[in-house]
Design a protein around this motif. Structure first.
Motif, PDB file in Angstrom:
ATOM      1  N   ALA A   1      -3.146   3.088  -4.749  1.00  0.00           N
ATOM      2  CA  ALA A   1      -3.036   2.451  -6.059  1.00  0.00           C
ATOM      3  C   ALA A   1      -3.683   1.070  -6.025  1.00  0.00           C
ATOM      4  CB  ALA A   1      -1.570   2.336  -6.461  1.00  0.00           C
ATOM      5  N   ARG A   2      -4.300   0.683  -7.151  1.00  0.00           N
ATOM      6  CA  ARG A   2      -4.905  -0.654  -7.218  1.00  0.00           C
ATOM      7  C   ARG A   2      -3.830  -1.731  -7.248  1.00  0.00           C
ATOM      8  NH1 ARG A   2      -8.513   1.635 -11.209  1.00  0.00           N
ATOM      9  NH2 ARG A   2      -7.464   0.452 -12.832  1.00  0.00           N
ATOM     10  N   THR A   3      -2.746  -1.453  -7.970  1.00  0.00           N
ATOM     11  CA  THR A   3      -1.585  -2.348  -8.002  1.00  0.00           C
ATOM     12  C   THR A   3      -0.364  -1.493  -7.754  1.00  0.00           C
ATOM     13  OG1 THR A   3      -2.664  -3.752  -9.655  1.00  0.00           O
ATOM     14  CG2 THR A   3      -0.304  -4.034  -9.352  1.00  0.00           C
ATOM     15  N   GLU A   4       0.241  -1.646  -6.581  1.00  0.00           N
ATOM     16  CA  GLU A   4       1.373  -0.805  -6.231  1.00  0.00           C
ATOM     17  C   GLU A   4       2.682  -1.545  -6.500  1.00  0.00           C
ATOM     18  OE1 GLU A   4       0.723  -3.267  -2.599  1.00  0.00           O
ATOM     19  OE2 GLU A   4      -0.604  -2.161  -3.946  1.00  0.00           O
TER      20      GLU A   4
ATOM     21  N   ALA B   1       0.037   5.994  -3.966  1.00  0.00           N
ATOM     22  CA  ALA B   1      -1.295   6.605  -3.995  1.00  0.00           C
ATOM     23  C   ALA B   1      -1.317   7.690  -5.055  1.00  0.00           C
ATOM     24  CB  ALA B   1      -1.659   7.174  -2.628  1.00  0.00           C
ATOM     25  N   THR B   2      -2.530   8.088  -5.442  1.00  0.00           N
ATOM     26  CA  THR B   2      -2.714   9.148  -6.432  1.00  0.00           C
ATOM     27  C   THR B   2      -3.695  10.185  -5.907  1.00  0.00           C
ATOM     28  OG1 THR B   2      -4.549   7.994  -7.537  1.00  0.00           O
ATOM     29  CG2 THR B   2      -2.325   7.554  -8.350  1.00  0.00           C
TER      30      THR B   2
ATOM     31  N   THR C   1      -5.867   8.447  -3.074  1.00  0.00           N
ATOM     32  CA  THR C   1      -6.458   7.126  -3.281  1.00  0.00           C
ATOM     33  C   THR C   1      -5.348   6.098  -3.450  1.00  0.00           C
ATOM     34  OG1 THR C   1      -8.368   8.112  -4.396  1.00  0.00           O
ATOM     35  CG2 THR C   1      -7.983   5.750  -4.736  1.00  0.00           C
TER      36      THR C   1
ATOM     37  N   THR D   1      -1.175   4.220 -16.230  1.00  0.00           N
ATOM     38  CA  THR D   1      -2.539   4.551 -15.816  1.00  0.00           C
ATOM     39  C   THR D   1      -2.554   5.684 -14.797  1.00  0.00           C
ATOM     40  OG1 THR D   1      -2.426   2.868 -14.068  1.00  0.00           O
ATOM     41  CG2 THR D   1      -3.337   2.186 -16.218  1.00  0.00           C
TER      42      THR D   1
ATOM     43  N   ARG E   1      -2.336   4.490 -11.028  1.00  0.00           N
ATOM     44  CA  ARG E   1      -3.320   3.581 -10.432  1.00  0.00           C
ATOM     45  C   ARG E   1      -2.805   2.152 -10.397  1.00  0.00           C
ATOM     46  NH1 ARG E   1      -6.425   6.991 -13.566  1.00  0.00           N
ATOM     47  NH2 ARG E   1      -6.551   5.477 -15.265  1.00  0.00           N
ATOM     48  N   THR E   2      -2.018   1.771 -11.417  1.00  0.00           N
ATOM     49  CA  THR E   2      -1.403   0.439 -11.444  1.00  0.00           C
ATOM     50  C   THR E   2       0.062   0.594 -11.853  1.00  0.00           C
ATOM     51  OG1 THR E   2      -2.077   0.088 -13.755  1.00  0.00           O
ATOM     52  CG2 THR E   2      -3.565  -0.710 -12.026  1.00  0.00           C
TER      53      THR E   2
ATOM     54  N   SER F   1       4.076   3.114 -14.682  1.00  0.00           N
ATOM     55  CA  SER F   1       2.614   3.140 -14.688  1.00  0.00           C
ATOM     56  C   SER F   1       2.147   3.803 -15.972  1.00  0.00           C
ATOM     57  CB  SER F   1       2.085   3.924 -13.488  1.00  0.00           C
ATOM     58  OG  SER F   1       0.676   4.066 -13.575  1.00  0.00           O
TER      59      SER F   1
ATOM     60  N   ASP G   1       0.806  -1.231   0.000  1.00  0.00           N
ATOM     61  CA  ASP G   1       0.000   0.000   0.000  1.00  0.00           C
ATOM     62  C   ASP G   1       0.831   1.269   0.000  1.00  0.00           C
ATOM     63  OD1 ASP G   1      -2.319  -1.635   0.226  1.00  0.00           O
ATOM     64  OD2 ASP G   1      -2.002  -1.770   2.388  1.00  0.00           O
TER      65      ASP G   1
END
Length: 297
Positions: A226-229, A214-215, A224, A258, A261-262, A256, A211
């Motif tokens: 990241a979905r895939t860090e 974040a963005t 928020t 995205t 986010r990933t 990344s 975890d």
């Protein structure tokens, strides 16, 4: 490029050769952040307690340097420096008297003044900033918008501070990035005044950092995860384009596509800092390692 033992290196031929251009008498200092405006003008920061924290400026490509600030407060430890435009810059110190301290310049780094603490929120117990890659304090557009951000760790929560008036006052928001004695947010990167990245982890356990990315899409007001860090400690981050970004650390580098986010790991090489300008990306690491990013279409 700046580093330990008073090192500042300069290249004018795309890294085929390097000149050592650090100021004389600085061999015991650690340069951790350098802000270059053009081929001749730059400001460099050394880190450490008390008088080890200093700022230098050059107007001739490093042939000569002027010491423009020397910290005399034994409680202060300066971590990062950034510029809002060519004239207006900020430098960040760890908390003094329970609040982070800000230095400001309005003449391109030739002189600096400690700013009043009234507009700074209280620091958490144990909270500090990480002088890892020169990106704990950043701006976005370098066109004088007055916006800047700095990131923290060390306390019970990793947080991001934001100013919209060139450092006179700050607001702060918490993030979900884990924090601890050697953990938190090590690097921020903003592609514009709204879109930002935060990466970090724990320096003491570099191969495991859940975890730790974040963005933000609202100028740093909220973050928020990241979905895939990256999943590992990362000390530097930079934007390449509208949705592409890099993160680097001692166990590898990630990309990344995205907007943060990933993330996808693309090399296991060790780097501490990364910077991208006009699509060209440079990374630096221990023992003088320097690399450029090559794209394969």
């Amino acid at each position: 490029m700046a580093g330990s033992e008073g090192t500042i290196l300069r290249t004018v031929d795309g890294a085929r050769s390097w000149q050592r251009v650090g100021p004389p008498g600085a061999a015991e200092l650690q340069f951790r952040d350098i802000e270059a405006f053009d081929a001749d003008h730059a400001v460099a920061l050394t880190i450490g307690e008390g008088e080890q924290s200093r700022l230098y400026a050059t107007a001739n490509g490093g042939r000569t340097w002027t010491e423009t600030f020397r910290n005399t407060d034994p409680a202060a430890f300066y971590d990062c420096v950034t510029f809002l435009d060519r004239r207006h810059g900020l430098a960040l110190s760890d908390p003094v008297g329970g609040k982070f301290r800000i230095l400001a310049t309005s003449d391109g780094g030739r002189s600096w003044a400690v700013q009043p603490a009234a507009g700074m929120p209280d620091a958490l117990t144990g909270e500090f900033a990480f002088a890892a890659s020169g990106t704990c304090l950043v701006t976005a557009d370098h066109h004088g918008s007055g916006q800047a951000w700095f990131a923290t760790g060390g306390g019970e929560e990793a947080r991001v501070f934001r100013t919209v008036n060139a450092g006179r006052s700050w607001t702060v928001t918490g993030t979900a990035i884990p924090s601890g004695p050697s953990a938190g947010i090590y690097s921020l990167a903003f592609r514009d005044p709204r879109h930002g990245l935060a990466v970090g982890g724990d320096y003491a356990t570099p191969e495991a950092a859940p975890d730790a990315a974040a963005t933000s899409h609202d100028g740093g007001r909220t973050w928020t995860p990241a979905r895939t860090e990256p999943g590992e400690y990362r000390s530097g981050a930079a934007w390449i384009g509208a949705s592409t970004a890099l993160a680097v650390g001692p166990t590898g580098s990630d990309i990344s596509y995205t907007g943060g986010r990933t993330w996808l790991k693309f090399t296991a090489g060790s780097f501490d800092a990364v910077q991208c300008v006009s699509g060209a990306c440079w990374a630096s690491g221990e023992q003088g390692r320097v690399a450029t990013l090559s794209w394969k279409r």
